[in-house]
Structures are given as C-alpha cells and as structure tokens.
Design a protein around this motif. Structure first.
Motif, PDB file in Angstrom:
ATOM      1  N   ALA A 168       0.841  -1.206   0.000  1.00 30.64           N
ATOM      2  CA  ALA A 168       0.000   0.000   0.000  1.00 30.64           C
ATOM      3  C   ALA A 168       0.873   1.252   0.000  1.00 30.64           C
ATOM      4  CB  ALA A 168      -0.929  -0.005   1.211  1.00 30.64           C
ATOM      5  N   TYR A 169       1.950   1.229   0.793  1.00 25.81           N
ATOM      6  CA  TYR A 169       2.892   2.352   0.803  1.00 25.81           C
ATOM      7  C   TYR A 169       3.409   2.625  -0.605  1.00 25.81           C
ATOM      8  CZ  TYR A 169       3.603   2.147   5.938  1.00 25.81           C
ATOM      9  OH  TYR A 169       3.463   2.180   7.299  1.00 25.81           O
ATOM     10  N   MET A 170       3.911   1.578  -1.231  1.00 27.32           N
ATOM     11  CA  MET A 170       4.531   1.731  -2.544  1.00 27.32           C
ATOM     12  C   MET A 170       3.514   2.159  -3.600  1.00 27.32           C
ATOM     13  SD  MET A 170       7.821   1.163  -2.415  1.00 27.32           S
ATOM     14  CE  MET A 170       7.670   2.222  -0.989  1.00 27.32           C
ATOM     15  N   GLY A 171       2.320   1.574  -3.532  1.00 32.95           N
ATOM     16  CA  GLY A 171       1.274   1.930  -4.486  1.00 32.95           C
ATOM     17  C   GLY A 171       0.879   3.393  -4.372  1.00 32.95           C
ATOM     18  N   MET A 172       0.679   3.862  -3.139  1.00 36.06           N
ATOM     19  CA  MET A 172       0.283   5.257  -2.930  1.00 36.06           C
ATOM     20  C   MET A 172       1.418   6.208  -3.278  1.00 36.06           C
ATOM     21  SD  MET A 172      -2.823   5.249  -2.291  1.00 36.06           S
ATOM     22  CE  MET A 172      -2.929   7.027  -2.008  1.00 36.06           C
ATOM     23  N   LEU A 173       2.635   5.818  -2.985  1.00 36.10           N
ATOM     24  CA  LEU A 173       3.788   6.666  -3.316  1.00 36.10           C
ATOM     25  C   LEU A 173       3.894   6.834  -4.831  1.00 36.10           C
ATOM     26  CD1 LEU A 173       6.149   8.199  -2.029  1.00 36.10           C
ATOM     27  CD2 LEU A 173       7.515   6.116  -2.223  1.00 36.10           C
ATOM     28  N   LEU A 174       3.657   5.745  -5.561  1.00 35.20           N
ATOM     29  CA  LEU A 174       3.685   5.801  -7.021  1.00 35.20           C
ATOM     30  C   LEU A 174       2.557   6.680  -7.558  1.00 35.20           C
ATOM     31  CD1 LEU A 174       4.829   4.815  -9.724  1.00 35.20           C
ATOM     32  CD2 LEU A 174       3.327   2.814  -9.538  1.00 35.20           C
ATOM     33  N   LEU A 175       1.351   6.486  -7.048  1.00 45.79           N
ATOM     34  CA  LEU A 175       0.196   7.273  -7.499  1.00 45.79           C
ATOM     35  C   LEU A 175       0.382   8.765  -7.223  1.00 45.79           C
ATOM     36  CD1 LEU A 175      -2.823   5.015  -6.408  1.00 45.79           C
ATOM     37  CD2 LEU A 175      -1.979   5.401  -8.733  1.00 45.79           C
ATOM     38  N   ARG A 176       0.879   9.082  -6.026  1.00 46.00           N
ATOM     39  CA  ARG A 176       1.050  10.493  -5.674  1.00 46.00           C
ATOM     40  C   ARG A 176       2.245  11.118  -6.399  1.00 46.00           C
ATOM     41  NH1 ARG A 176      -2.548  12.784  -5.634  1.00 46.00           N
ATOM     42  NH2 ARG A 176      -1.617  14.552  -4.523  1.00 46.00           N
ATOM     43  N   SER A 177       3.213  10.301  -6.784  1.00 46.00           N
ATOM     44  CA  SER A 177       4.361  10.828  -7.545  1.00 46.00           C
ATOM     45  C   SER A 177       3.920  11.338  -8.912  1.00 46.00           C
ATOM     46  CB  SER A 177       5.433   9.738  -7.717  1.00 46.00           C
ATOM     47  OG  SER A 177       5.980   9.376  -6.473  1.00 46.00           O
ATOM     48  N   VAL A 178       2.885  10.684  -9.473  1.00 43.39           N
ATOM     49  CA  VAL A 178       2.354  11.120 -10.783  1.00 43.39           C
ATOM     50  C   VAL A 178       1.038  11.880 -10.605  1.00 43.39           C
ATOM     51  CG1 VAL A 178       3.526   9.329 -12.088  1.00 43.39           C
ATOM     52  CG2 VAL A 178       1.256   8.857 -11.131  1.00 43.39           C
ATOM     53  N   GLN A 179       0.740  12.226  -9.335  1.00 37.25           N
ATOM     54  CA  GLN A 179      -0.410  13.064  -8.963  1.00 37.25           C
ATOM     55  C   GLN A 179      -1.763  12.482  -9.408  1.00 37.25           C
ATOM     56  OE1 GLN A 179       0.563  16.998 -10.451  1.00 37.25           O
ATOM     57  NE2 GLN A 179       1.882  17.412  -8.707  1.00 37.25           N
TER      58      GLN A 179
END
Length: 302
Positions: A168-179
C-alpha cells in the motif's frame, strides 16, 4: 494538555480491557493473532491509503524514508557494542530488541489524533523501517555475530511485497508521484475502515500483554530495555534541540525515537532461539514504557 492525557488514558484503558478479556477467559492470546491479521491486512492498509491520498511527494518524505533505515542501523551498532561480552544468543536478542519502531500498531494510532498532518511523515519513515524489519536488520545482525545464514536482497524484497501495508505504501507513493487521485467515494469507504485501526491495535496489544518473566532473564531484559531507551532518549534530544527541523517533522522524529519494539523484533528474537516468555515480557514492558515517555514528550512539546 488535557486532550493528550485523555488520549493516553484512553489507550491504557483499551490495553487493560484487552488484557482483562484474556485473563478472565473471554478471549485468548490466539484471538490477538486473529486481530493482527485484520489490522495488518485491512485496517492498517486502509489507514495508509487514506493518509497518503492527498500527500505531496517531496524531498522531506524521502529524507524520512532514509531515516527509517539509518536509525535502525545506528541502534543495532550500539546494541552490538553494548552486548559484546554476552553470548551470541543474548547479543542477537539485544540487537533485535533495540532495533525497529512500532509505527502501524502503536505510534500511528497514538499521534494521529493530535497531528493528522504528521501521518504521511510517520508512514514514510515506516517504509525505511519496514526494509530493516523484514530483512535488513537480520542481514546486519548476522554479519555482526558472524552467522553463516544468508539473507539476500531478493529475499528481503519478496518479503516486503508480501506485506500488504508495504505494498500500500509503494502503491500510494507511485500514485502520488504522478499526482493521480483516488475516487472520493472509495476514500470514504476506506476512511470508515481506517478509523478502527487505533482501537483494534491497542486491544490486540492488551491480548498480547505479558507480565510474567523468568527470574533468570530479569537482568538481561533490564539491560536490553535500558540501552533501547537510552538510545531513544538521546536521539529524541538530538532531534529536539540539535538538528534543524521544521516543527512538525521535529515532533514526528522525537516521538518515533521513543516508540516501542515492533512485532518483527519479537518474531526475529524467537527465531534466533530466545524464549518466548522473555521476548514477550520485553515487548510488553517496552509498550508500557513508551506509552509513558511518548505522553510526557507530547505534553512538553505542546
């Protein structure tokens, strides 16, 4: 100040409630394992997703990720030196017990009521912390004691991605990195689930609480806890008065420094050969000590 004391008392009440349910036989330690599955796979991932849903990825977040790794390495090195005259098993126990920070099941529920904006900071620290807990610490400790057992980078990565919270951490970090933003409707459902995380975590701690310790292990446990909290208090003072940090980041790192032992430290200590009673008591004592110290710190930093 009143709110902080009330929060601490509330946490104590839920922990004691869980412990009493176990003592009178309505629930058992096995029920704690069931709650742990619910927390790790449902409520904690929901908390991660909701908390990171609107976060802006910045250098500060990656700084905290690095700190999650660095602080673990520092305390393991201190533990290695402090226990150098003890047996190999006792050295492993001391290093495992001194390293790792209980974020998801303790620090997160403790701090989120006061500083909701600090939650992304806590979660980013926990990414680095998780890297160490799921294999990094074992790799370093094995090197310290000269063990021939091999913990590979591949094994660490596979273990990390078997963890639902880390994924979940990695998924959200990826999503928020590309906004990319998640639907409001989905976040509303997840928020309802996330609200249960604090209560379930404290209740689970009560079910796991152990207040009995073999007398022969008393000196070892006292020494392990002494070094853990000596390091924790020194790090807390360093972050509070020496390292230049923004106020919210300062609070997060000070509180994290005093966090209790995580479950992975318990698991790794038992795997190494330490008796479950000794490890269980150490973990329980750590939770109670941290609850007191973190409450005092929060009162002083208001």
């Amino acid at each position: 100040m009143k709110e902080i004391l009330l929060q601490a008392v509330s946490f104590c009440f839920v922990i004691i409630l869980g412990y009493l349910m176990k003592r009178i036989g309505l629930l058992s330690k096995a029920d704690g394992a069931t709650l742990s599955v619910i927390i790790v796979n449902i409520t904690l991932p929901a908390t991660v997703i909701v908390s990171l849903a609107n976060v802006v990825v910045s250098s500060t977040l990656f700084f905290l990720l690095a700190m999650g790794i660095l602080l673990n390495i520092v305390v393991i090195l201190v533990g290695s030196q402090a226990s150098r005259k003890r047996s190999i098993l006792d050295r492993q126990f001391q290093m495992y017990s001194m390293s790792g920070y209980n974020i998801g099941n303790f620090t997160l529920p403790f701090i989120q009521g006061f500083y909701p904006l600090a939650i992304p900071f806590l979660l980013m620290f926990d990414i680095g912390n998780s890297v160490m807990l799921t294999g990094g610490s074992t790799l370093l400790i094995d090197k310290m004691i000269g063990s021939k057992e091999e913990t590979t980078l591949k094994k660490i990565i596979l273990t990390l991605f078997k963890s639902v919270p880390f994924t979940a951490y990695m998924g959200m970090l990826l999503l928020r990195s590309v906004q990319i933003e998640l639907p409001i409707e989905l976040l509303g459902i997840l928020e309802l689930i996330a609200k249960a995380n604090g209560f379930l975590s404290m209740f689970m701690i009560g079910l796991y609480l152990e207040l009995r310790l073999p007398k022969q292990a008393l000196n070892l446990v006292k020494e392990v806890l002494f070094w853990r909290y000596l390091c924790g208090m020194l790090l807390a003072l360093l972050f509070a008065f020496v390292v230049p940090l923004e106020p919210l980041l300062r609070i997060v790192l000070v509180v994290i420094s005093l966090a209790p032992m995580p479950t992975f430290s318990v698991i790794n200590s038992v795997k190494a050969g330490m008796k479950e009673e000794t490890v269980g008591f150490t973990s329980s004592a750590s939770i109670l000590i941290s609850l007191v110290l973190m409450t005092i710190v929060m009162l002083l930093m208001v």
